[in-house]
Design a protein around this motif. Structure first.
Motif, mmCIF file in Angstrom:
data_model
loop_
_atom_site.group_PDB
_atom_site.id
_atom_site.type_symbol
_atom_site.label_atom_id
_atom_site.label_comp_id
_atom_site.label_asym_id
_atom_site.label_seq_id
_atom_site.Cartn_x
_atom_site.Cartn_y
_atom_site.Cartn_z
ATOM 1 N N MET A 1 -99.674 -4.627 32.489
ATOM 2 C CA MET A 1 -100.589 -5.591 33.059
ATOM 3 C C MET A 1 -100.740 -5.313 34.556
ATOM 4 O O MET A 1 -99.749 -5.170 35.270
ATOM 5 N N THR A 2 -101.943 -5.250 35.023
ATOM 6 C CA THR A 2 -102.217 -4.997 36.433
ATOM 7 C C THR A 2 -102.115 -6.305 37.209
ATOM 8 O O THR A 2 -102.718 -7.310 36.812
ATOM 9 N N PRO A 3 -101.352 -6.313 38.301
ATOM 10 C CA PRO A 3 -101.235 -7.549 39.080
ATOM 11 C C PRO A 3 -102.567 -7.908 39.744
ATOM 12 O O PRO A 3 -103.361 -7.042 40.084
ATOM 13 N N SER A 4 -102.776 -9.199 39.924
ATOM 14 C CA SER A 4 -104.007 -9.671 40.555
ATOM 15 C C SER A 4 -103.998 -9.347 42.049
ATOM 16 O O SER A 4 -102.945 -9.139 42.661
ATOM 17 N N LEU A 5 -105.169 -9.325 42.632
ATOM 18 C CA LEU A 5 -105.303 -9.096 44.068
ATOM 19 C C LEU A 5 -104.579 -10.188 44.847
ATOM 20 O O LEU A 5 -103.939 -9.924 45.861
ATOM 21 N N ARG A 6 -104.644 -11.403 44.358
ATOM 22 C CA ARG A 6 -103.955 -12.525 45.020
ATOM 23 C C ARG A 6 -102.441 -12.285 45.065
ATOM 24 O O ARG A 6 -101.802 -12.501 46.081
ATOM 25 N N PHE A 7 -101.888 -11.827 43.945
ATOM 26 C CA PHE A 7 -100.454 -11.530 43.895
ATOM 27 C C PHE A 7 -100.109 -10.398 44.852
ATOM 28 O O PHE A 7 -99.138 -10.486 45.605
ATOM 29 N N LEU A 8 -100.888 -9.328 44.831
ATOM 30 C CA LEU A 8 -100.617 -8.191 45.708
ATOM 31 C C LEU A 8 -100.686 -8.592 47.181
ATOM 32 O O LEU A 8 -99.871 -8.138 47.986
ATOM 33 N N ASN A 9 -101.628 -9.459 47.534
ATOM 34 C CA ASN A 9 -101.719 -9.956 48.913
ATOM 35 C C ASN A 9 -100.486 -10.778 49.278
ATOM 36 O O ASN A 9 -99.972 -10.674 50.392
ATOM 37 N N ALA A 10 -100.017 -11.590 48.334
ATOM 38 C CA ALA A 10 -98.818 -12.401 48.584
ATOM 39 C C ALA A 10 -97.590 -11.514 48.769
ATOM 40 O O ALA A 10 -96.776 -11.743 49.676
ATOM 41 N N VAL A 11 -97.452 -10.498 47.925
ATOM 42 C CA VAL A 11 -96.324 -9.573 48.037
ATOM 43 C C VAL A 11 -96.372 -8.857 49.381
ATOM 44 O O VAL A 11 -95.345 -8.735 50.064
ATOM 45 N N THR A 12 -97.537 -8.397 49.781
ATOM 46 C CA THR A 12 -97.679 -7.712 51.068
ATOM 47 C C THR A 12 -97.276 -8.627 52.208
ATOM 48 O O THR A 12 -96.568 -8.217 53.135
ATOM 49 N N PHE A 13 -97.677 -9.885 52.157
ATOM 50 C CA PHE A 13 -97.321 -10.862 53.193
ATOM 51 C C PHE A 13 -95.804 -11.028 53.275
ATOM 52 O O PHE A 13 -95.219 -10.965 54.356
ATOM 53 N N VAL A 14 -95.175 -11.217 52.125
ATOM 54 C CA VAL A 14 -93.714 -11.402 52.102
ATOM 55 C C VAL A 14 -93.009 -10.151 52.622
ATOM 56 O O VAL A 14 -92.103 -10.240 53.455
ATOM 57 N N LEU A 15 -93.420 -8.992 52.145
ATOM 58 C CA LEU A 15 -92.776 -7.755 52.579
ATOM 59 C C LEU A 15 -92.921 -7.543 54.081
ATOM 60 O O LEU A 15 -91.976 -7.118 54.746
ATOM 61 N N ASP A 16 -94.089 -7.844 54.627
ATOM 62 C CA ASP A 16 -94.307 -7.689 56.071
ATOM 63 C C ASP A 16 -93.387 -8.575 56.902
ATOM 64 O O ASP A 16 -93.017 -8.220 58.010
ATOM 65 N N HIS A 17 -93.009 -9.724 56.353
ATOM 66 C CA HIS A 17 -92.203 -10.679 57.113
ATOM 67 C C HIS A 17 -90.720 -10.676 56.766
ATOM 68 O O HIS A 17 -89.903 -11.162 57.536
ATOM 69 N N GLU A 18 -90.375 -10.153 55.616
ATOM 70 C CA GLU A 18 -89.000 -10.285 55.132
ATOM 71 C C GLU A 18 -88.209 -8.985 55.039
ATOM 72 O O GLU A 18 -87.009 -9.032 54.842
#
Length: 69
Positions: A1-18
């Motif tokens: 299953m391909t992750p949604s763009l919304r999920f990928l944006n959320a992951v990118t946000f978390v990774l950038d900060h954490e």
């Protein structure tokens, strides 16, 4: 299953900060390190994922792919 763009944006946000990187390797997720901050009740953390919330994961050796999953 391909992750949604919304999920990928959320992951990118978390990774950038954490994510904490080895000195001199900022942005290179292959050089991400686990940390254990005194007073943080989550314990060992990597990619924003903590040991307390995920007791069955090997946080220290967690890969970026596993973190995204």
């Amino acid at each position: 299953m391909t992750p949604s763009l919304r999920f990928l944006n959320a992951v990118t946000f978390v990774l950038d900060h954490e994510t904490v990187f080895k000195r001199g390797h900022h942005g290179d997720y292959a050089q991400a390190i686990a940390e254990n901050v005194s007073g943080d009740p989550g314990g060992v953390t990597k990619f924003g994922i903590d040991q307390r919330s995920h007791p069955n994961l090997d946080i220290v050796n967690l890969s970026l792919i596993e973190a995204r999953e």
